[in-house]
Write a protein that holds these residues in place. Structure first.
Motif, mmCIF file in Angstrom:
data_model
loop_
_atom_site.group_PDB
_atom_site.id
_atom_site.type_symbol
_atom_site.label_atom_id
_atom_site.label_comp_id
_atom_site.label_asym_id
_atom_site.label_seq_id
_atom_site.Cartn_x
_atom_site.Cartn_y
_atom_site.Cartn_z
ATOM 1 N N ALA A 40 0.824 -1.204 0.000
ATOM 2 C CA ALA A 40 0.000 0.000 0.000
ATOM 3 C C ALA A 40 0.859 1.255 0.000
ATOM 4 C CB ALA A 40 -0.928 -0.014 1.214
ATOM 5 N N ALA A 41 1.973 1.226 0.742
ATOM 6 C CA ALA A 41 2.870 2.382 0.774
ATOM 7 C C ALA A 41 3.523 2.603 -0.587
ATOM 8 C CB ALA A 41 3.935 2.180 1.848
ATOM 9 N N LEU A 42 3.886 1.511 -1.257
ATOM 10 C CA LEU A 42 4.494 1.641 -2.579
ATOM 11 C C LEU A 42 3.491 2.185 -3.585
ATOM 12 C CD1 LEU A 42 7.039 1.139 -4.321
ATOM 13 C CD2 LEU A 42 6.124 -1.144 -4.809
ATOM 14 N N LEU A 43 2.255 1.727 -3.513
ATOM 15 C CA LEU A 43 1.222 2.241 -4.413
ATOM 16 C C LEU A 43 0.981 3.729 -4.181
ATOM 17 C CD1 LEU A 43 -1.292 -0.726 -4.204
ATOM 18 C CD2 LEU A 43 -0.128 0.029 -6.279
ATOM 19 N N ALA A 44 0.968 4.148 -2.921
ATOM 20 C CA ALA A 44 0.770 5.568 -2.622
ATOM 21 C C ALA A 44 1.920 6.399 -3.169
ATOM 22 C CB ALA A 44 0.637 5.766 -1.114
ATOM 23 N N ARG A 45 3.135 5.894 -3.052
ATOM 24 C CA ARG A 45 4.307 6.608 -3.574
ATOM 25 C C ARG A 45 4.253 6.687 -5.097
ATOM 26 N NH1 ARG A 45 9.877 7.727 -2.382
ATOM 27 N NH2 ARG A 45 11.314 7.073 -4.038
ATOM 28 N N ALA A 46 3.807 5.599 -5.740
ATOM 29 C CA ALA A 46 3.765 5.561 -7.198
ATOM 30 C C ALA A 46 2.689 6.480 -7.767
ATOM 31 C CB ALA A 46 3.537 4.130 -7.677
ATOM 32 N N PHE A 120 5.997 0.222 -21.671
ATOM 33 C CA PHE A 120 5.004 0.667 -20.703
ATOM 34 C C PHE A 120 5.345 2.075 -20.216
ATOM 35 C CE2 PHE A 120 4.927 -3.923 -20.630
ATOM 36 C CZ PHE A 120 3.576 -4.233 -20.516
ATOM 37 N N ASP A 121 4.336 2.731 -19.651
ATOM 38 C CA ASP A 121 4.557 4.029 -19.006
ATOM 39 C C ASP A 121 5.218 3.857 -17.641
ATOM 40 O OD1 ASP A 121 3.087 5.512 -21.037
ATOM 41 O OD2 ASP A 121 1.277 4.641 -20.148
ATOM 42 N N ARG A 122 4.870 2.770 -16.970
ATOM 43 C CA ARG A 122 5.306 2.574 -15.585
ATOM 44 C C ARG A 122 5.685 1.114 -15.371
ATOM 45 N NH1 ARG A 122 2.859 6.539 -12.292
ATOM 46 N NH2 ARG A 122 4.340 5.842 -10.698
ATOM 47 N N LEU A 123 6.589 0.882 -14.422
ATOM 48 C CA LEU A 123 6.976 -0.472 -14.002
ATOM 49 C C LEU A 123 6.912 -0.516 -12.483
ATOM 50 C CD1 LEU A 123 9.789 -2.736 -15.341
ATOM 51 C CD2 LEU A 123 9.579 -2.385 -12.871
ATOM 52 N N HIS A 124 6.249 -1.542 -11.978
ATOM 53 C CA HIS A 124 5.983 -1.686 -10.544
ATOM 54 C C HIS A 124 6.469 -3.056 -10.092
ATOM 55 C CE1 HIS A 124 3.432 -0.694 -6.946
ATOM 56 N NE2 HIS A 124 3.460 -2.014 -6.799
ATOM 57 N N LEU A 152 9.951 3.743 -12.836
ATOM 58 C CA LEU A 152 10.034 2.485 -12.101
ATOM 59 C C LEU A 152 9.764 2.755 -10.636
ATOM 60 C CD1 LEU A 152 12.795 -0.222 -12.160
ATOM 61 C CD2 LEU A 152 12.621 1.233 -10.138
ATOM 62 N N ASP A 153 8.941 1.896 -10.015
ATOM 63 C CA ASP A 153 8.704 1.932 -8.569
ATOM 64 C C ASP A 153 8.778 0.504 -8.040
ATOM 65 O OD1 ASP A 153 7.658 4.755 -7.524
ATOM 66 O OD2 ASP A 153 6.870 4.442 -9.556
ATOM 67 N N MET A 275 6.907 -8.236 14.573
ATOM 68 C CA MET A 275 8.292 -7.853 14.783
ATOM 69 C C MET A 275 8.657 -6.782 13.765
ATOM 70 S SD MET A 275 10.412 -11.293 15.796
ATOM 71 C CE MET A 275 9.428 -12.465 14.872
ATOM 72 N N GLY A 276 9.696 -6.033 14.068
ATOM 73 C CA GLY A 276 10.072 -4.910 13.234
ATOM 74 C C GLY A 276 10.516 -5.316 11.842
ATOM 75 N N ALA A 277 10.240 -4.431 10.873
ATOM 76 C CA ALA A 277 10.622 -4.671 9.482
ATOM 77 C C ALA A 277 10.990 -3.348 8.826
ATOM 78 C CB ALA A 277 9.480 -5.337 8.715
ATOM 79 N N LYS A 278 11.821 -3.447 7.791
ATOM 80 C CA LYS A 278 12.215 -2.252 7.043
ATOM 81 C C LYS A 278 12.398 -2.609 5.581
ATOM 82 C CE LYS A 278 15.640 1.509 6.959
ATOM 83 N NZ LYS A 278 16.821 2.087 7.656
ATOM 84 N N ALA A 279 11.873 -1.768 4.721
ATOM 85 C CA ALA A 279 12.010 -1.950 3.272
ATOM 86 C C ALA A 279 12.347 -0.627 2.629
ATOM 87 C CB ALA A 279 10.718 -2.507 2.674
ATOM 88 N N TRP A 280 12.986 -0.705 1.461
ATOM 89 C CA TRP A 280 13.235 0.476 0.649
ATOM 90 C C TRP A 280 12.157 0.582 -0.416
ATOM 91 C CZ3 TRP A 280 16.365 2.852 3.516
ATOM 92 C CH2 TRP A 280 17.551 2.318 3.995
ATOM 93 N N LEU A 281 11.606 1.771 -0.591
ATOM 94 C CA LEU A 281 10.709 2.083 -1.705
ATOM 95 C C LEU A 281 11.538 2.903 -2.677
ATOM 96 C CD1 LEU A 281 7.496 3.081 0.305
ATOM 97 C CD2 LEU A 281 8.298 0.788 -0.337
ATOM 98 N N VAL A 282 11.766 2.351 -3.842
ATOM 99 C CA VAL A 282 12.733 2.924 -4.791
ATOM 100 C C VAL A 282 12.007 3.408 -6.039
ATOM 101 C CG1 VAL A 282 14.906 2.519 -6.007
ATOM 102 C CG2 VAL A 282 14.351 1.147 -3.986
ATOM 103 N N SER A 283 12.338 4.610 -6.489
ATOM 104 C CA SER A 283 11.794 5.151 -7.729
ATOM 105 C C SER A 283 12.932 5.591 -8.641
ATOM 106 C CB SER A 283 10.889 6.368 -7.458
ATOM 107 O OG SER A 283 9.784 6.000 -6.669
#
Length: 286
Positions: A40-46, A120-124, A152-153, A275-283
């Protein structure tokens, strides 16, 4: 899974066409609910808009692809690409039941495939780009899927040191069996944890304007509402490490089971194991 010398290794991308894809499908809803907040966070960023043509790499059961289709509307297109034919079939069925007309799913290896709708216009991609055996060539192919200026996202896991949900599970299992030490940048969940490496991959493939956001939060092991016992079954039945535990015999499996239940009992609240988690959202731009 073992290599030719009998050593355990992470599943490579092609493995998802068989056993790994089958395992994901058997636990599809639990996997999807675990990583839904990051998706959901990646979609919001994209921030997809009507009319865009989007390819979703490693689409799995198609949750993100369906969300993209809803955002791009009847004038757009969401194409889900996955190497697992079983997951593609499941994703197609779910999209049909959702009544979405601007969506299609295709079986193929994103490292070499080129859908007919390209460019494509976008890559997810939500966690679909970390298993390429030859990542530089694979990201070059992803670039070819996009038109000039296309965006790209992707979401990738940050280093395992920043992901207690995985680090603590591995530590509990390692008390009972020898687990291989992951090599930096080798295909696997944490292959793209280093920002410098991801930047080099993208720049070498022809991307620019690269940016990173950090997603941090709680990973609900086994999905929201899990309890220590169900979360333990999820790890041992749904995750790749369960194969190593089963190969170690019944007594060892029972000992691992107890250790995981104890770990999850210490990390459980009214909404489940967390438990804690961390990810990178990359564009990036092509």
């Amino acid at each position: 899974m073992n290599d030719a010398d009998g050593n355990s290794k992470e599943p490579a991308a092609h493995d998802w066409a068989g056993e790994a894809g089958t395992r994901w499908l058997a636990q599809l809803d639990r996997f999807e609910s675990m990583i839904e907040p990051i998706g959901a966070a990646l979609l919001a960023r994209a921030a997809y808009v009507a009319g865009e043509k989007v390819v979703d790499i490693g689409c799995g059961g198609g949750w993100t692809t369906r969300r993209i289709a809803e955002r791009t509307g009847n004038t757009g297109l969401a194409l889900g690409l996955d190497i697992s034919p079983e997951l593609v079939a499941a994703a197609t069925d779910r999209a049909q039941r959702a009544g979405l007309a601007n969506i299609r799913f295709e079986q193929g290896d994103a490292a070499t495939a080129m859908p007919e709708e390209a460019p494509f216009d976008r890559l997810h991609s939500r966690f679909g780009t970390m298993l390429f055996p030859e990542p530089y060539a694979a990201f070059a192919n992803l670039r070819r899927m996009l038109r000039a200026g296309g965006r790209l996202d992707i979401a990738v896991w940050a280093p395992i040191a920043d992901n207690p949900w995985q680090r603590n599970v591995m530590a509990a299992i390692r008390r009972h069996i020898d687990l291989p030490t992951p090599q930096p940048r080798e295909p696997g969940p944490f292959a793209l944890g280093e920002q410098d490496y991801v930047t080099d991959l993208l720049q070498s493939a022809g991307f620019c304007d690269i940016s990173f956001d950090a997603w941090t939060g709680e990973q609900r092991v086994g999905g929201p509402g899990s309890d220590p016992e169900s979360a333990t079954r999820f790890v041992l039945d749904g995750m790749q490490v369960g194969d190593l535990v089963r190969a170690s015999g019944d007594d060892t499996r029972a000992a691992v089971h107890r250790s995981l239940v104890e770990l999850f009992e210490r990390n459980c609240d009214n909404e489940g194991v967390r438990m804690g988690a961390k990810a990178w959202l990359v564009s990036a731009r092509a």
